[in-house]
Design an enzyme around this catalytic site. Structure first.
Site, PDB file in Angstrom:
ATOM      1  CG  HIS A 177      -3.066  39.844 -32.227  1.00 23.46           C
ATOM      2  ND1 HIS A 177      -3.347  39.558 -32.904  1.00 23.46           N
ATOM      3  CD2 HIS A 177      -3.964  40.801 -31.841  1.00 23.46           C
ATOM      4  CE1 HIS A 177      -3.924  39.546 -33.751  1.00 23.46           C
ATOM      5  NE2 HIS A 177      -4.917  40.654 -33.331  1.00 23.46           N
TER       6      HIS A 177
ATOM      7  CB  SER B 298      -7.765  40.458 -34.001  1.00 20.71           C
ATOM      8  OG  SER B 298      -7.178  41.033 -34.915  1.00 20.71           O
TER       9      SER B 298
ATOM     10  CG  ASP C  97      -1.929  35.875 -33.497  1.00 19.96           C
ATOM     11  OD1 ASP C  97      -2.013  36.102 -31.666  1.00 19.96           O
ATOM     12  OD2 ASP C  97      -2.786  36.267 -34.206  1.00 19.96           O
TER      13      ASP C  97
END
Length: 525
Positions: A161, A266, A191
């Protein structure tokens, strides 16, 4: 209180005072008032085991952790496409039911800007801070996150992402060096993504994946990343839980940590005290948009295999069974005669799927794959995905109170296109239209207009059926895997279940094109 004559303490009183250890020393002098000099006790000290410093771990791993900047030539997403103040890795939350608590959170806290700066963008990706080095005019910074080297020749692991909408990528080392990178491959289901830095003359410090099966709840962990674009930042905490399912996909098996993780973390690693990567930060739960001590990391065991596939050919191929499934709870297990609530209940095989071709049917419970027991629906999805396409597997099922085995040749999840079909209907027949009350079940039914099942016309709000979420207007298509198109047929199935010694029956209920199973008590009264 000292008492004295003419404002001066008597000698006797002074002498008594001086015997109080540690309070005062009294000095006497002819014609000079007594002076009190304070004397304090020693400060409190405690000898206790000290928490080990993380400095050695951080010093060793920091050169391997990078910031990832993403540029794109696409337009910024509209506000409707943006996430809320939550950064969940953005995989599948838009598909949650409207009454799901996470969906409600998204609606209530959604917005373009949040307390900590730009909110998570489409699919939860971390929005980039404006500024930095100038890029070609047609490329704009759109996202930024974290990553880490897993080889000395420049392979970098990050989140899908973070990079999914990018056209160009820059990796920033902990010393500030900026290097261009290219996208090797990405996998939306887990992901994960892999970038490659092209720097032939340089060898990079890299880290290894840990055996996360040895990671225990309560173990210390250290997260290193790029929160809010600040650059290399270190936070510490413990493993809060294992095996978390946050509803983002069929392979959810997250490690939950309480180390401070924010937008921009992230794709960054979470290390154990040996400097090994136990997880890759991918999501946080946060009504405010900032850290509240609930972060989720992709386990190293999952990442290791996916990353290896991406490095090999840029894609991940998974085995595909092609059946819609749901968990088996205690009530469902009892209604089917299973000894324990384990396995995955088949709601519907998909048209043209390997499972349907092999003979798996609606209402079957898949209990094992190649003899390996299946705990729940999520466990089945993970086990099947671990096989390569075209692999033959032995699927153990529970059907009509008996155990069976079916050989299935798996398809390819990456290429096979399927559509979910509605449950099969019974033959149209002329049935009485008189509504019949099923008092023991707390609902009334009548034959459906097309003859396929029974339409629920009323539900007692105090009944078990209402408590299980059954609503007026839904359709009962089968009971204990037997199609029913009349109230008498339904009663016949229930009576047989009672004779078999069961206290519950398994109802298949359809609404709005989707199907589910509900176990209801069938005892009288």
């Amino acid at each position: 209180m000292l008492k004295s004559t003419f404002g001066r303490p008597s000698l006797k009183t002074v002498l008594k005072t001086t015997t109080v250890a540690g309070l005062a020393a009294v000095m006497l002098s002819t014609g000079i008032p007594a002076q009190v000099v304070n004397s304090f006790a020693a400060p409190v000290t405690v000898t206790a085991p000290q928490v080990p410093s993380f400095a050695d771990v951080v010093s060793a791993v920091s050169p391997a952790v990078v910031s990832v900047r993403v540029q794109s030539d696409t337009e910024t997403a509209s506000n409707d496409e943006r996430g809320s103040g939550f950064s969940f890795g953005g995989r599948g939350f838009e598909n949650l039911p409207d009454d799901h608590p996470l969906k409600r959170f998204f609606r209530e806290f959604g917005g373009q800007e949040g307390p900590g700066g730009p909110q998570a963008g489409p699919r939860g990706r971390d929005r980039a801070e404006r500024g930095g080095p100038q890029r070609p005019h047609h490329l704009r910074p759109t996202a930024q996150g974290s990553g880490f080297f897993i080889s000395e020749d420049g392979y970098v692991v990050t989140n899908n992402h973070v990079v999914s909408d990018g056209s160009a990528y820059t990796v920033v080392l902990n010393d500030g060096t900026e290097l261009d990178a290219k996208l090797i491959g990405k996998d939306s289901r887990t992901d994960l993504a892999v970038l490659k830095v092209d720097a032939a003359s340089r060898k990079f410090t890299y880290v290894n994946f840990a055996d996360d099966n040895k990671t225990r709840v309560g173990d210390w962990v250290v997260a290193v990343g790029n929160p809010f674009g600040l650059g290399g930042t270190v936070t510490a905490g413990i493993v809060s839980a294992r095996g978390r399912d946050i509803g983002s996909g069929p392979y959810d098996d997250f490690i939950q940590v309480d180390a401070a993780v924010n937008r921009g973390n992230s794709g960054g690693p979470t290390f154990n005290l040996n400097g090994e990567v136990v997880g890759i930060n991918t999501a946080i739960f946060s009504p405010s948009g900032g850290n509240v001590g609930i972060a989720f990391a992709i386990p190293a065991s999952t990442a290791k295999d996916v990353v290896a596939d991406l490095m090999k050919d840029g894609k991940v191929e998974r085995g595909w069974l092609g059946v819609q499934i749901q968990p088996v709870n205690k009530d469902i297990a009892e209604s089917l005669g299973l000894s324990e609530p384990k396995g995955a209940l088949v709601v519907a095989p998909q048209e043209g799927s390997p499972g349907l071709k092999a003979g798996i049917k609606q209402g079957d419970v898949i209990t094992a794959v190649n003899g390996d027991p299946i705990n729940d629906a999520r466990d089945l999805a993970k086990k099947v995905a671990a096989f390569a396409p075209n692999t033959k597997i032995d699927v153990s099922i529970w059907r009509n109170g008996k155990a069976q085995s079916i050989e299935v040749t798996l398809g390819n999840m990456a290429t096979d296109e399927t559509t979910t079909t509605d449950s099969s209907a019974g033959e149209e027949d002329s049935k009485p239209s008189t509504e019949q009350a099923l008092a023991s079940l707390g609902m009334s039914v009548q034959p459906s207009e097309d003859g396929a099942g029974l339409t629920i016309t009323d539900v007692d709000p105090d009944s078990e059926a209402a408590a299980r979420g059954i609503k007026e207007g839904e359709t009962i298509t089968s009971v204990n895997n037997q199609e029913v198109s009349s109230a008498s047929a339904l009663n016949k199935v229930i009576e047989q279940a009672k004779k078999d010694g069961r206290t519950r029956a398994l109802f298949q209920v359809e609404a709005n094109g989707s199907s589910r199973f509900v176990a209801l008590p069938i005892n009288e009264g």
